[in-house]
Write an enzyme that holds these catalytic residues in place. Structure first.
Site, PDB file in Angstrom:
ATOM      1  N   SER A  99      17.333 -28.020 -11.766  1.00  0.00           N
ATOM      2  CA  SER A  99      16.632 -26.799 -12.149  1.00  0.00           C
ATOM      3  C   SER A  99      17.298 -25.538 -11.614  1.00  0.00           C
ATOM      4  CB  SER A  99      15.179 -26.852 -11.658  1.00  0.00           C
ATOM      5  OG  SER A  99      14.488 -27.883 -12.313  1.00  0.00           O
ATOM      6  N   HIS A 147      14.703 -22.127  -7.332  1.00  0.00           N
ATOM      7  CA  HIS A 147      14.705 -21.454  -8.628  1.00  0.00           C
ATOM      8  C   HIS A 147      15.315 -20.052  -8.517  1.00  0.00           C
ATOM      9  CE1 HIS A 147      11.223 -24.004 -10.501  1.00  0.00           C
ATOM     10  NE2 HIS A 147      12.383 -24.618 -10.532  1.00  0.00           N
TER      11      HIS A 147
END
Length: 248
Positions: A99, A147
């Site tokens: 991610s 992230h």
């Protein structure tokens, strides 16, 4: 973002990221953990996220910048996750996942849209990023720091090494000849008419990024060990984590 590893096999233990102690001493984990997934669902979700990215991001900007942003973002995401970990110098859980790299591609997209001057589309990317961060607070074992770190890493690659953009006329006033628009159709829709990507207008050539990475890797012994550690982990799983000696 990086999530807690569910599989504890020798291969995972050799490549998963753990802020301390494993990744503190074995730097290859900052990259290799981005290629591991904890389940088929985890892999599916990341593949689906990659497939939903617009085609112009790869075909228009170029595969070199695209891949570079992805790889750099995996590393910067894991660096951010490391600094955000509580008790950094105490044993921490293993983390894996792509991610950070995927969010890096969103960062690349934002940088490109900003350089194009497409403020509306750029604001849409920022809204998606805010939504993803909010989603990260609702789902356990997701690293928002990973992230954000990945997003920033991808943005930096896009801003510093991605193409610049120039205005172009459909007809050369000097010769009377018309330009042939060879730009990807999706890329044209995003850039708008009369805009062309100009790789000569990048702030830095992409090769400078890899020259910098090579300089860093050569500067420290633990960094020079990265290629060997990856090879050892692939050919003799369990060697880097020490688990091989326990199961052999």
């Amino acid at each position: 973002g990086p999530i807690a590893a569910h599989s504890m096999g020798p291969f995972f233990l050799d490549f998963a990221h753990q802020p301390y102690p494993l990744s503190f001493y074995q730097k290859h984990r900052y990259l290799t953990s981005g290629f591991l997934h904890g389940s088929l669902l985890h892999l599916y979700m990341n593949l689906r996220a990659l497939l939903t990215l617009p085609s112009w991001l790869e075909n228009g900007i170029g595969k070199g910048v695209y891949l570079s942003a992805y790889l750099v973002a995996i590393v910067t995401g894991n660096i951010a996750h490391t600094f955000s970990s509580l008790g950094y110098l105490s044993a921490s859980s293993l983390s894996i996942g792509a991610s950070g790299g995927i969010l890096g591609l969103y960062g690349l997209m934002l940088a490109s849209l900003m350089k194009m001057g497409n403020a509306l589309a750029a604001s849409s990317v920022l809204k998606q990023m805010i939504w993803l961060i909010g989603f990260g607070f609702l789902v356990p074992n997701v690293s928002n720091a990973g992230h954000i770190g990945g997003f920033i890493g991808g943005w930096l690659v896009g801003y510093l090494f991605g193409p610049g953009y120039m205005n172009a006329f459909s007809r050369d006033k000097g010769t009377g000849r018309y330009y042939v628009d060879r730009v990807d159709e999706d890329f044209r829709l995003v850039m708008g008419p009369g805009i062309l990507p100009d790789y000569g207008r990048a702030i830095f050539p992409l090769k400078y990024l890899y020259m910098g990475i090579a300089a860093v890797m050569l500067s420290r012994p633990e960094m020079r060990m990265i290629p060997w550690a990856i090879w050892k982990g692939m050919t003799e799983p369990g060697t880097m984590s020490g688990i091989r000696s326990l199961i052999s």
